[in-house]
Scaffold this motif. Structure first.
Motif, PDB file in Angstrom:
ATOM      1  N   ARG A 222       0.838  -1.197   0.000  1.00  0.00           N
ATOM      2  CA  ARG A 222       0.000   0.000   0.000  1.00  0.00           C
ATOM      3  C   ARG A 222       0.878   1.254   0.000  1.00  0.00           C
ATOM      4  O   ARG A 222       1.897   1.309   0.685  1.00  0.00           O
ATOM      5  N   ASP A 223       0.425   2.266  -0.735  1.00  0.00           N
ATOM      6  CA  ASP A 223       1.212   3.492  -0.898  1.00  0.00           C
ATOM      7  C   ASP A 223       0.393   4.715  -0.533  1.00  0.00           C
ATOM      8  O   ASP A 223       0.369   5.716  -1.267  1.00  0.00           O
ATOM      9  N   GLY A 241      -5.002   5.345  -6.081  1.00  0.00           N
ATOM     10  CA  GLY A 241      -5.908   5.646  -4.980  1.00  0.00           C
ATOM     11  C   GLY A 241      -7.063   6.505  -5.472  1.00  0.00           C
ATOM     12  O   GLY A 241      -7.146   6.855  -6.644  1.00  0.00           O
ATOM     13  N   PHE A 242      -7.966   6.840  -4.568  1.00  0.00           N
ATOM     14  CA  PHE A 242      -9.085   7.714  -4.928  1.00  0.00           C
ATOM     15  C   PHE A 242      -9.390   8.614  -3.742  1.00  0.00           C
ATOM     16  O   PHE A 242      -9.119   8.276  -2.584  1.00  0.00           O
ATOM     17  N   LYS A 243      -9.933   9.786  -4.038  1.00  0.00           N
ATOM     18  CA  LYS A 243     -10.200  10.769  -3.004  1.00  0.00           C
ATOM     19  C   LYS A 243     -11.417  10.355  -2.169  1.00  0.00           C
ATOM     20  O   LYS A 243     -12.381   9.796  -2.684  1.00  0.00           O
ATOM     21  N   VAL A 244     -11.336  10.659  -0.872  1.00  0.00           N
ATOM     22  CA  VAL A 244     -12.474  10.454   0.018  1.00  0.00           C
ATOM     23  C   VAL A 244     -12.674  11.722   0.825  1.00  0.00           C
ATOM     24  O   VAL A 244     -11.746  12.523   0.996  1.00  0.00           O
ATOM     25  N   ARG A 245     -13.884  11.929   1.297  1.00  0.00           N
ATOM     26  CA  ARG A 245     -14.125  13.081   2.159  1.00  0.00           C
ATOM     27  C   ARG A 245     -13.360  12.915   3.454  1.00  0.00           C
ATOM     28  O   ARG A 245     -13.219  11.817   3.982  1.00  0.00           O
ATOM     29  N   CYS A 259      -6.201  -2.111   9.257  1.00  0.00           N
ATOM     30  CA  CYS A 259      -6.964  -2.855   8.261  1.00  0.00           C
ATOM     31  C   CYS A 259      -6.239  -2.825   6.928  1.00  0.00           C
ATOM     32  O   CYS A 259      -5.728  -1.798   6.506  1.00  0.00           O
ATOM     33  N   LEU A 260      -6.151  -3.977   6.268  1.00  0.00           N
ATOM     34  CA  LEU A 260      -5.278  -4.132   5.118  1.00  0.00           C
ATOM     35  C   LEU A 260      -6.046  -4.208   3.823  1.00  0.00           C
ATOM     36  O   LEU A 260      -7.153  -4.728   3.766  1.00  0.00           O
ATOM     37  N   LEU A 261      -5.439  -3.658   2.775  1.00  0.00           N
ATOM     38  CA  LEU A 261      -5.978  -3.874   1.443  1.00  0.00           C
ATOM     39  C   LEU A 261      -5.592  -5.274   1.009  1.00  0.00           C
ATOM     40  O   LEU A 261      -4.437  -5.590   0.804  1.00  0.00           O
TER      41      LEU A 261
END
Length: 267
Positions: A222-223, A241-245, A259-261
């Motif tokens: 993960r980066d 990745g993607f943006k989140v609020r 918690c892992l991807l």
């Protein structure tokens, strides 16, 4: 049906949000505080929510923190293989999250720090199971050798997933030398991969990890906001990745520490 057999440690997090850590000897007021099941619980909860049956092979204590950990696992549908340990409670981690989202941890190991061959023998792995191993387990005197012996005796058809965590920083310890050839899936964040290999870049770390691991092992690194890298046979693919609020990101930091991807089969 495949299962996730988790051999790591479920502990209880005392999660506190604050603007910044105090100086030594100082004091600050936290903006929020609460007890949450943490450590290996987060991985198991994520797997269960993706439809994978999960068995927790680790120990858990006989006390208020053990009760909290068991209640959380039961609520997620995690099967608990061991009876509560007498005379010990589950361990505690104080998790301090600053306004920058930087996190600081102080941990105390409890009943989950011990595990014997007899404990592990209570669950018989199946050919399509995933056995999840935490690097923290390799640092626990009452658990590491019994766990390693059990892992090395598993049939090759069983997939071993290894998360080094932040404290396993080199491939040359006796335990890691024995374990590396048995790892099928490596999952870590970028700093952990860099620390383990001594590489300067994630690209170099992925190449070095491929050399340490068996041919065909899958690597997921993960980066942060950049997403993650997935590598096999020396070839790496970047998943953006993607943006989140911000409030969603903070909730994930507070509730899903560790918690892992993972790429689990859809079942």
């Amino acid at each position: 049906m495949s299962r996730l057999l988790h051999t790591g440690q479920v502990i209880v997090d005392l999660v506190m949000a604050l603007d910044t850590l105090p100086a030594t000897g100082g004091d600050v007021l936290a903006k929020s505080a609460g007890f949450e099941a943490g450590g290996g619980f987060n991985v198991m909860a994520a797997a269960r929510r993706n439809g994978l049956p999960v068995v927790y092979l680790g120990r858990h204590g006989n006390g208020r923190f053990g009760d909290l950990a068991r209640t959380a696992m039961q609520a997620e549908g995690v099967e608990v293989a061991q009876a509560a340990s007498e005379g010990k409670d589950t361990g505690l981690c104080v998790s301090l999250t600053e306004a920058t989202t930087e996190r600081t941890f102080i941990s105390h190991i409890g009943a989950e720090g011990d595990l014997t061959a007899d404990d592990l023998a209570r669950v018989v792995p199946q050919a399509d199971d995933y056995v999840y191993v935490s690097g923290y387990s390799l640092l626990l005197e009452g658990k590491a050798q019994a766990l390693l012996d059990w892992l090395l005796a598993l049939p090759r058809a069983i997939t071993v997933v290894f998360d080094p965590g932040p404290l396993v920083k080199a491939p040359d310890s006796a335990l890691m030398i024995a374990l590396l050839p048995r790892i099928d899936i490596w999952t870590s964040n970028g700093p952990e991969a860099l620390a383990f290999t001594g590489a300067k870049t994630l690209a170099d770390a992925l190449l070095d990890l491929n050399r340490h691991l068996p041919d065909g092992a899958l690597l997921v690194v993960r980066d942060g906001p950049n997403g993650c890298w997935v590598s096999r046979h020396g070839h790496a693919d970047h998943v953006p990745g993607f943006k989140v609020r911000r409030w969603i990101a903070m909730a994930r930091v507070m509730r899903m520490r560790g918690c892992l991807l993972q790429v689990w089969p859809r079942v």
